[in-house]
Each structure stands twice: as structure tokens, then as C-alpha cells.
Design an enzyme around this catalytic site. Structure first.
Site, mmCIF file in Angstrom:
data_model
loop_
_atom_site.group_PDB
_atom_site.id
_atom_site.type_symbol
_atom_site.label_atom_id
_atom_site.label_comp_id
_atom_site.label_asym_id
_atom_site.label_seq_id
_atom_site.Cartn_x
_atom_site.Cartn_y
_atom_site.Cartn_z
ATOM 1 C CB SER A 172 -0.896 0.010 1.246
ATOM 2 O OG SER A 172 -1.556 1.253 1.401
ATOM 3 C CE1 TYR A 198 -4.521 -2.154 4.517
ATOM 4 C CE2 TYR A 198 -3.537 0.014 4.163
ATOM 5 C CZ TYR A 198 -4.064 -1.164 3.661
ATOM 6 O OH TYR A 198 -4.133 -1.361 2.303
#
Length: 280
Positions: free
Chosen positions: A163, A176
Site C-alpha cells: 500500500s 494497517y
């Protein structure tokens, strides 16, 4: 992309998190080029629906129930894949989650919001562990179970989904972001480890795409951009969200040994320049 002549006929691809939006785009790109695609998801119905969509378009695909946090579950699902399609050539680790209880309610701590129950100090440890485990261990375990069959074959790849948050962590999502940073490091380590046995390991680092995972925070109930989304767009040099289809071309590049046969350990941002832009 439709004019790109890259043949994956007879290749077997396993995609975890196969019922998702981005993974669905990846699966379509692989099916279109002849790969046999096995979709792993803890939600078997979602995996089956995604597989049916691919088959209705002429692809070869099947859904499998698999828990990326269970080595036993992954092993059982992969045994079924081998019976149906053969051993894996391409592993795409696409499973990933957020959870509101592992997310802060504010971008910065202040004395005023200190006691509202939504600070870093209030993060739910059980949900923190769950998010981290799926986002990191959910990449580690499928790779450990499945990539062994790739050793010594030609044209094999592990593709991890990282990400933009791993490169430049956004506010409110510390777990995350940390897990995806771990995916980046794991990608680099694994690429070196596998370099002599014919397996290339790379990662995609998508930026802001509207998916089932985040659409409720990207838009207000009336359909307008949320305040956070407005700032995302302002911080993206290309001034828009990404289209999921725009990830597929980078995936195909990384899988094509003619184009990227000497590329391993790379983490490629697909974020419209967000991670490179300081705002001024």
C-alpha cells in the site's frame, strides 16, 4: 491493455482475498490472458461469485474457501487447486483489512479529544492483532504454503499487495500502515531468498482507489466527497482517485519475464504521485 500480447496459457494463479474489487480486476487480467485462476477467500460465496463472473466472460476460474491465517485451511484449499488446475505459477497475496477499532478517531491527539475513547491509547488489542495478522501474516502464510511448488519451475512470481501507506503512512490507520510496511520488507527479503530458484517476488503499492473496504469513508451518504477525500485529491498530483483497472497493467508487467525478468524485490507505487508529493 487489450492490445497487450502476453500469454499466460497453462499458468495457474492463486489469488487470496479473491472476492475483493482490486483482486477481481487482477483476476480478470490474468484470465483474459489464459491463466487458470483460483480465488481464495474466507467468504466462499464472494469467491464463487467472482469466479462465476470470470467464467461467464470465457475465463477459467474457481472459488475456494480459505482462511489466510490458517496454514491448515490454506493447505487444504491448495490441495484442491492442484487437483483442479495443477501446481501454482503465480501467487498474488491480495487479502487485506481495516477495522474501526484498530483506527484512531482523530488525526492528531489533543487535550480536548484525549478522553473521548477514540485515541491511540484506546485501540482494541484484539482488533489490532487481527488487522496486523491478516495484512502481514496473511501474506506470509500463503507464500509459505504455496510457493514451495514454484521452486525450480520457470516464469514463477509472487506478487504481494502492499500500500501507499507503507511508504507514507496516512493518519488514523497505524496498524494497517505498519503491517503493509512489513509486507514491503518481507518482499525485499523474499526476493533475495528466492533469487536462485526461479521465483521473482515483487509488490504493488496502490494508493487511493474506491473499493468495498473504504467507500464508506471516501464519500458522504449524499454521494459527495468526504473532507478527508477532498484533502486526498488535493495531495495527489493527478488530482483524482485511481481506477482499479490501472493496477492491472503494472501487475502484467511484473509477471512478464520479457519485460521484467530482471526485476525482483520492487515495490511499485500506483498512487498518482501521492507518496512523492509534499504538498507544495
Amino acid at each position: 491493455m487489450n492490445n497487450y500480447d502476453f500469454n499466460l496459457k497453462d499458468k495457474v494463479a492463486v489469488i487470496t482475498g479473491g472476492g475483493g474489487v482490486l483482486t477481481g480486476v487482477f483476476a480478470e487480467a490474468l484470465c483474459t490472458r489464459g491463466a487458470k485462476v483460483a480465488l481464495f477467500d474466507i467468504n466462499k460465496e464472494a469467491a464463487d461469485m467472482a469466479a462465476e463472473k470470470l467464467m461467464s466472460a470465457g475465463g477459467i476460474a474457481k472459488g475456494y474457501k480459505a482462511d489466510v491465517l490458517s496454514k491448515e485451511s490454506l493447505t487444504a484449499a491448495y490441495e484442491e487447486v492442484k487437483k483442479d488446475f495443477g501446481t501454482c505459477d503465480i501467487l498474488l497475496n491480495g487479502a487485506g483489512v481495516h477495522h474501526p477499532l484498530a483506527t484512531t478517531g482523530h488525526e492528531q491527539l489533543t487535550k480536548e479529544n484525549m478522553g473521548d475513547g477514540r485515541t491511540f491509547f484506546d485501540l482494541d488489542i484484539e482488533k489490532v492483532e487481527w488487522v496486523y495478522d491478516i495484512d502481514f501474516m496473511g501474506t506470509f502464510l500463503p507464500t509459505q504454503v504455496i510457493s514451495k511448488d514454484m521452486v525450480g519451475k520457470t516464469g514463477c512470481s509472487v506478487i504481494n499487495i502492499s500500500s501507499m501507506n507503507a511508504i507514507s503512512p496516512t493518519t488514523t490507520v497505524p496498524i494497517y500502515s505498519a503491517a503493509k510496511a512489513g509486507v514491503n520488507n518481507f518482499t525485499a527479503w523474499l526476493s533475495s531468498y528466492f533469487a536462485l530458484v526461479g521465483i521473482r517476488v515483487n509488490a504493488l503499492a496502490p494508493g487511493f482507489f474506491v473499493t468495498n473496504l473504504n467507500k464508506n469513508i471516501m464519500y458522504k451518504e449524499d454521494g459527495n466527497l468526504s473532507g478527508r477525500s477532498e484533502r486526498i485529491i488535493a495531495g495527489t498530483p493527478m488530482s483524482r482517485f485511481g481506477n482499479p483497472d490501472e493496477c492491472a497493467g503494472t501487475l502484467l508487467y511484473l509477471l512478464d519475464p520479457k519485460l521484467s525478468g530482471f526485476v525482483t524485490g520492487a515495490v511499485i507505487p500506483i498512487d498518482g504521485g501521492f507518496s512523492n508529493y509534499c504538498g507544495v
